[in-house]
Design a protein around this motif. Structure first.
Motif, PDB file in Angstrom:
ATOM      1  N   PRO A  33      50.174 -23.604 -46.442  1.00  0.00           N
ATOM      2  CA  PRO A  33      49.693 -22.225 -46.438  1.00  0.00           C
ATOM      3  C   PRO A  33      48.711 -22.007 -45.295  1.00  0.00           C
ATOM      4  N   GLN A  38      48.622 -16.574 -46.599  1.00  0.00           N
ATOM      5  CA  GLN A  38      47.605 -16.183 -47.563  1.00  0.00           C
ATOM      6  C   GLN A  38      47.125 -14.752 -47.309  1.00  0.00           C
ATOM      7  N   THR A  86      48.067 -16.590 -57.194  1.00  0.00           N
ATOM      8  CA  THR A  86      48.852 -17.341 -56.216  1.00  0.00           C
ATOM      9  C   THR A  86      47.995 -17.746 -55.017  1.00  0.00           C
ATOM     10  N   TRP A  89      46.071 -20.723 -56.110  1.00  0.00           N
ATOM     11  CA  TRP A  89      47.017 -21.851 -56.129  1.00  0.00           C
ATOM     12  C   TRP A  89      47.169 -22.436 -54.731  1.00  0.00           C
ATOM     13  N   SER A  90      47.322 -21.553 -53.739  1.00  0.00           N
ATOM     14  CA  SER A  90      47.547 -22.027 -52.370  1.00  0.00           C
ATOM     15  C   SER A  90      46.309 -22.695 -51.787  1.00  0.00           C
ATOM     16  N   GLU A  93      46.587 -26.342 -53.883  1.00  0.00           N
ATOM     17  CA  GLU A  93      47.773 -27.124 -53.513  1.00  0.00           C
ATOM     18  C   GLU A  93      48.130 -26.794 -52.068  1.00  0.00           C
ATOM     19  N   ARG A  94      47.790 -27.656 -51.146  1.00  0.00           N
ATOM     20  CA  ARG A  94      47.943 -27.376 -49.718  1.00  0.00           C
ATOM     21  C   ARG A  94      49.266 -27.882 -49.146  1.00  0.00           C
ATOM     22  N   TRP A  97      55.001 -26.226 -50.586  1.00  0.00           N
ATOM     23  CA  TRP A  97      55.469 -25.605 -51.826  1.00  0.00           C
ATOM     24  C   TRP A  97      54.612 -24.405 -52.215  1.00  0.00           C
ATOM     25  N   SER A  98      53.387 -24.397 -51.793  1.00  0.00           N
ATOM     26  CA  SER A  98      52.528 -23.251 -52.092  1.00  0.00           C
ATOM     27  C   SER A  98      53.040 -21.981 -51.434  1.00  0.00           C
ATOM     28  N   ASN A  99      53.693 -22.127 -50.295  1.00  0.00           N
ATOM     29  CA  ASN A  99      54.268 -20.940 -49.658  1.00  0.00           C
ATOM     30  C   ASN A  99      55.373 -20.336 -50.509  1.00  0.00           C
ATOM     31  N   VAL A 101      55.311 -20.355 -53.781  1.00  0.00           N
ATOM     32  CA  VAL A 101      54.569 -19.638 -54.824  1.00  0.00           C
ATOM     33  C   VAL A 101      54.036 -18.315 -54.266  1.00  0.00           C
TER      34      VAL A 101
END
Length: 123
Positions: A33, A38, A86, A89-90, A93-94, A97-99, A101
């Motif tokens: 992310p 973001q 979200t 979350w980003s 969790e770097r 997969w965060s992208n 979300v």
């Protein structure tokens, strides 16, 4: 209103689609992310805050809600939580997969605003 939907809905479609495309593109590239992904989600959050202020104004000077005002505000509060969740979350969790979300935020907000539009004008 264009095709039965107000400008707020079309603004959510534009912002949500752009955010979705940016986040999916970065996720497919395997990137973590970034300010771009973001920021696109934070832009949706700002949009929803302005939408909320517009909703308060519509309570007093706009057309009366056709559906349940309580249901409308429930949708709006839920929609406000989604981009914030979200985004957090980003931050935690770097991974790329965060992208994915973050990408889910755009279509979700479009559906939520569609439903709010329906509750206000047609239900």
């Amino acid at each position: 209103m264009l095709w039965g939907y107000d400008g707020w809905f079309w603004a959510s479609v534009l912002l949500g689609t752009l955010s979705f495309l940016v986040c999916v593109f970065q996720a497919l590239r395997g990137r973590a992310p970034s300010d771009l992904t973001q920021g696109s989600v934070l832009l949706q959050e700002v949009f929803l805050l302005v939408y909320g202020l517009g909703s308060i104004v519509m309570l007093f000077v706009g057309p009366e809600a056709a559906g349940s005002v309580l249901e409308y505000w429930g949708y709006l509060l839920t929609a406000l939580i989604i981009p914030a969740g979200t985004f957090i979350w980003s931050l935690v969790e770097r991974s790329s997969w965060s992208n994915w979300v973050l990408a889910a935020t755009g279509p979700t907000i479009i559906v939520m605003v569609y439903r709010m539009n329906f509750i206000w004008y047609y239900q």
